[in-house]
Design an enzyme around this catalytic site. Structure first.
Site, PDB file in Angstrom:
ATOM      1  N   LYS A 127     -23.561  -5.335 -53.247  1.00 47.88           N
ATOM      2  CA  LYS A 127     -24.165  -4.119 -52.654  1.00 47.88           C
ATOM      3  C   LYS A 127     -23.078  -3.069 -52.436  1.00 47.88           C
ATOM      4  O   LYS A 127     -23.260  -1.895 -52.759  1.00 47.88           O
ATOM      5  CB  LYS A 127     -24.813  -4.471 -51.321  1.00 47.88           C
ATOM      6  CG  LYS A 127     -25.156  -3.249 -50.467  1.00 47.88           C
ATOM      7  CD  LYS A 127     -25.787  -3.600 -49.133  1.00 47.88           C
ATOM      8  CE  LYS A 127     -24.803  -3.716 -48.025  1.00 47.88           C
ATOM      9  NZ  LYS A 127     -24.327  -2.472 -47.433  1.00 47.88           N
ATOM     10  N   ASN A 128     -21.933  -3.500 -51.900  1.00 48.47           N
ATOM     11  CA  ASN A 128     -20.895  -2.526 -51.518  1.00 48.47           C
ATOM     12  C   ASN A 128     -20.033  -2.052 -52.684  1.00 48.47           C
ATOM     13  O   ASN A 128     -19.139  -1.237 -52.494  1.00 48.47           O
ATOM     14  CB  ASN A 128     -20.041  -3.088 -50.375  1.00 48.47           C
ATOM     15  CG  ASN A 128     -20.849  -3.207 -49.100  1.00 48.47           C
ATOM     16  OD1 ASN A 128     -21.968  -2.677 -49.006  1.00 48.47           O
ATOM     17  ND2 ASN A 128     -20.324  -3.914 -48.126  1.00 48.47           N
ATOM     18  N   CYS A 170     -26.439   1.096 -40.143  1.00 55.75           N
ATOM     19  CA  CYS A 170     -26.584   0.052 -39.115  1.00 55.75           C
ATOM     20  C   CYS A 170     -26.018   0.571 -37.799  1.00 55.75           C
ATOM     21  O   CYS A 170     -25.022   1.283 -37.769  1.00 55.75           O
ATOM     22  CB  CYS A 170     -25.753  -1.156 -39.513  1.00 55.75           C
ATOM     23  SG  CYS A 170     -26.638  -2.274 -40.542  1.00 55.75           S
ATOM     24  N   ARG A 176     -19.282   5.102 -36.126  1.00 57.26           N
ATOM     25  CA  ARG A 176     -19.097   5.346 -37.576  1.00 57.26           C
ATOM     26  C   ARG A 176     -18.918   6.833 -37.895  1.00 57.26           C
ATOM     27  O   ARG A 176     -19.689   7.443 -38.619  1.00 57.26           O
ATOM     28  CB  ARG A 176     -20.251   4.733 -38.370  1.00 57.26           C
ATOM     29  CG  ARG A 176     -20.374   3.241 -38.088  1.00 57.26           C
ATOM     30  CD  ARG A 176     -21.375   2.553 -38.949  1.00 57.26           C
ATOM     31  NE  ARG A 176     -20.808   2.276 -40.278  1.00 57.26           N
ATOM     32  CZ  ARG A 176     -21.477   1.590 -41.208  1.00 57.26           C
ATOM     33  NH1 ARG A 176     -22.696   1.182 -40.966  1.00 57.26           N
ATOM     34  NH2 ARG A 176     -20.933   1.357 -42.394  1.00 57.26           N
ATOM     35  N   ASP A 215     -17.920  -8.096 -42.353  1.00 60.04           N
ATOM     36  CA  ASP A 215     -19.309  -8.327 -42.767  1.00 60.04           C
ATOM     37  C   ASP A 215     -19.691  -9.799 -42.688  1.00 60.04           C
ATOM     38  O   ASP A 215     -20.880 -10.121 -42.777  1.00 60.04           O
ATOM     39  CB  ASP A 215     -19.544  -7.800 -44.185  1.00 60.04           C
ATOM     40  CG  ASP A 215     -19.425  -6.286 -44.232  1.00 60.04           C
ATOM     41  OD1 ASP A 215     -19.294  -5.723 -45.327  1.00 60.04           O
ATOM     42  OD2 ASP A 215     -19.441  -5.664 -43.147  1.00 60.04           O
ATOM     43  N   ARG A 246     -31.941  -4.888 -46.713  1.00 58.58           N
ATOM     44  CA  ARG A 246     -30.997  -3.851 -47.174  1.00 58.58           C
ATOM     45  C   ARG A 246     -29.937  -4.442 -48.087  1.00 58.58           C
ATOM     46  O   ARG A 246     -29.437  -3.773 -48.986  1.00 58.58           O
ATOM     47  CB  ARG A 246     -30.315  -3.178 -45.977  1.00 58.58           C
ATOM     48  CG  ARG A 246     -31.243  -2.334 -45.113  1.00 58.58           C
ATOM     49  CD  ARG A 246     -30.457  -1.603 -44.042  1.00 58.58           C
ATOM     50  NE  ARG A 246     -29.312  -0.953 -44.660  1.00 58.58           N
ATOM     51  CZ  ARG A 246     -28.147  -0.781 -44.013  1.00 58.58           C
ATOM     52  NH1 ARG A 246     -27.992  -1.208 -42.782  1.00 58.58           N
ATOM     53  NH2 ARG A 246     -27.132  -0.192 -44.620  1.00 58.58           N
TER      54      ARG A 246
END
Ligand code: EPZ
Length: 423
Positions: free
Chosen positions: A28-29, A122, A127, A311, A402
């Site tokens: 995903k990242n 999230c 952030r 993560d 997600r």
């Protein structure tokens, strides 16, 4: 449609060992910044081994809103941004995911202008995006704020040097993309070293760009005139792989994950071995096995890569909570990333949080009704429920959608008793 983010819950009966293997798809990242990068690519791009996670779908919607053409065909994403001519991304799209900020760099590179509303994501911390914006300013981009919008004027974009105050993954990637089409050389110092950054470099170079040094602390970008289409398969998802490995270690049995690079998971492998699981590395695969009776590791501390990844902090907290003994987990990257703890306590976990540190005393967990609060915390609750005695319900699993596609199906294939229910 199956790939729409659906509300719903997982109903899980815990206490079953897991056996078998699961195929890990593109990270995903890695996929998210690469999709954003396509905004500056003038040709068709095919990205292989991609899953229709809701974050990937949201990023594709951003490209479509700018005039790009995107479609999923099985596990392939086809993107053609030759018709992309808009530079404004509205709030309804940027609020769906934090990574929407990645679009700034490619838009400034391609159109010399960009306008986005502050990104969502999230609720794991404030952030801010100050490292992104100060880096862009160092490359000559004029940034102004207009309410909740960031407006970028990139007419003065030029190669330059910048030192990141913190090795931010997203800021490193945004600056690589902003610099790839501007005259001159750009040097990014104190760059993040996550594997997904080297993957972005490889993608940009496959499109005719000239980036080098990713994976190290100094990345150099030589601007080129244009980027052409390409066929690319992003790296396997080390966080998804780690999640399944932790689940296998917690439940006992034998689980093999294929498709992620074992060298990207060194810090997790160390933790699993310290907990008493057996871990075997093969080319492109890792196997974890054991009886599921784990010792609570003494200490796990999240750090930028190659340190232990933030993560996987929540899944490891779940593993420690179900182990035997006492340990500490320290979250150095985000200030609000223990939201899974109150939910784990409902399952009998003994965890005390003080600022960025949690003290965990292993306990036998029991089933409970719990709620996912974010992506990785939600995955951690699933792992805890697979280990717990009795039935659990994990609610608000759209957070998990997600970043984990068909999560319940993959776990069922390994022997887990988990069903997705509409609520
Ligand atoms: C990326 O987020 C990942 N997301 C995150 O994964 C991951 O947790 C994080 O990197 C750290 O590894 C994607 O790649 C899409 P950062 P990012 O910028 O880029 C602060 C998941 O679960 N910071 O490295 O947002 C920030 O607040 C997600 O898959 C600033 O202060 O992470 C945080 O404390 C969650 N100013 C720290 O740096 C900035 O301008 C690390 O953030 C940028 C960041």
């Amino acid at each position: 449609m199956k790939n729409e983010p659906q509300s719903g819950a997982y109903v899980i009966d815990g206490g079953f060992k897991l056996y078998g293997e699961t195929e890990i798809m593109s990270a995903k990242n890695a996929v998210l910044p690469i999709i954003a990068c396509c905004a500056a690519v003038r040709g068709e791009v095919r990205l292989g081994r991609c899953e229709q996670t809701s974050d990937a779908m949201a990023m594709l919607d951003i490209l479509r809103s700018l005039g790009g053409k995107c479609r999923f065909e099985g596990m392939d994403i086809y993107i053609d941004c030759r018709g992309l001519d808009k530079h404004t991304v509205n709030r309804s799209l940027t609020s769906r995911l934090r990574s929407s900020v990645f679009i700034l760099g490619p838009l400034v590179a391609a159109l010399r202008k960009a306008e986005i509303s502050y990104p969502g994501g999230c609720d794991i911390g404030v952030r801010p995006i100050d490292i992104h914006t100060s880096g862009l300013a160092a490359l000559g981009v004029k940034l102004t704020e207009d309410g909740d919008k960031i407006v970028c004027d990139g007419r003065g974009l030029h190669g330059g040097e910048t030192v990141l105050p913190f090795p931010s993954v997203g800021a490193t990637e945004n600056l690589m993309m902003a610099a790839m089409l501007c005259r001159g050389r750009t040097i990014i110092r104190n760059a993040a070293q996550e594997p997904e950054i080297a993957d972005l470099q490889n993608f940009i170079n496959a499109c005719g760009g000239r980036v080098r040094g990713a994976g190290g602390k100094v990345i150099t970008v030589e601007g080129t005139d244009s980027l052409h289409g390409t066929d690319y398969v992003p790296i396997g998802d080390r966080i998804a792989a780690g999640t399944f490995l932790i689940g296998g270690a917690m439940c006992g049995g034998e689980v093999t994950v294929k498709g992620a690079d074992p060298s990207h998971l060194g810090s997790l492998t160390e933790l699993l071995l310290a907990a008493g699981a057996e871990v075997t590395e093969y080319t492109g695969a890792l196997t974890v096995s054991g009886n599921g009776k784990l010792k609570t590791v003494k200490k796990a501390e999240t750090r930028p890569y190659p340190g232990f990844p933030t993560d996987l902090q929540a899944p490891v907290t779940a593993m420690m909570a179900a182990g035997e003994g006492k340990g500490y987990i320290i979250e150095n990257l985000f200030e609000n990333r223990f939201r899974h703890v109150p939910e784990l306590r409902k399952m009998g976990a003994d965890i005390t949080v003080c600022g960025r540190a949690a003290t965990v005393r292993g306990r036998r967990l029991h089933g409970a009704v719990v709620t996912a609060e974010d992506l990785r915390g939600g995955a951690a609750l699933v792992l805890a429920a697979l280990k717990a005695e009795g039935r659990s319900v994990v609610k608000d699993i759209y957070h998990i959608d997600r970043g984990y596609y068909d999560f319940d199906e993959k776990l069922r294939e390994l022997g887990a008793h988990i069903q997705r229910e509409k609520v």
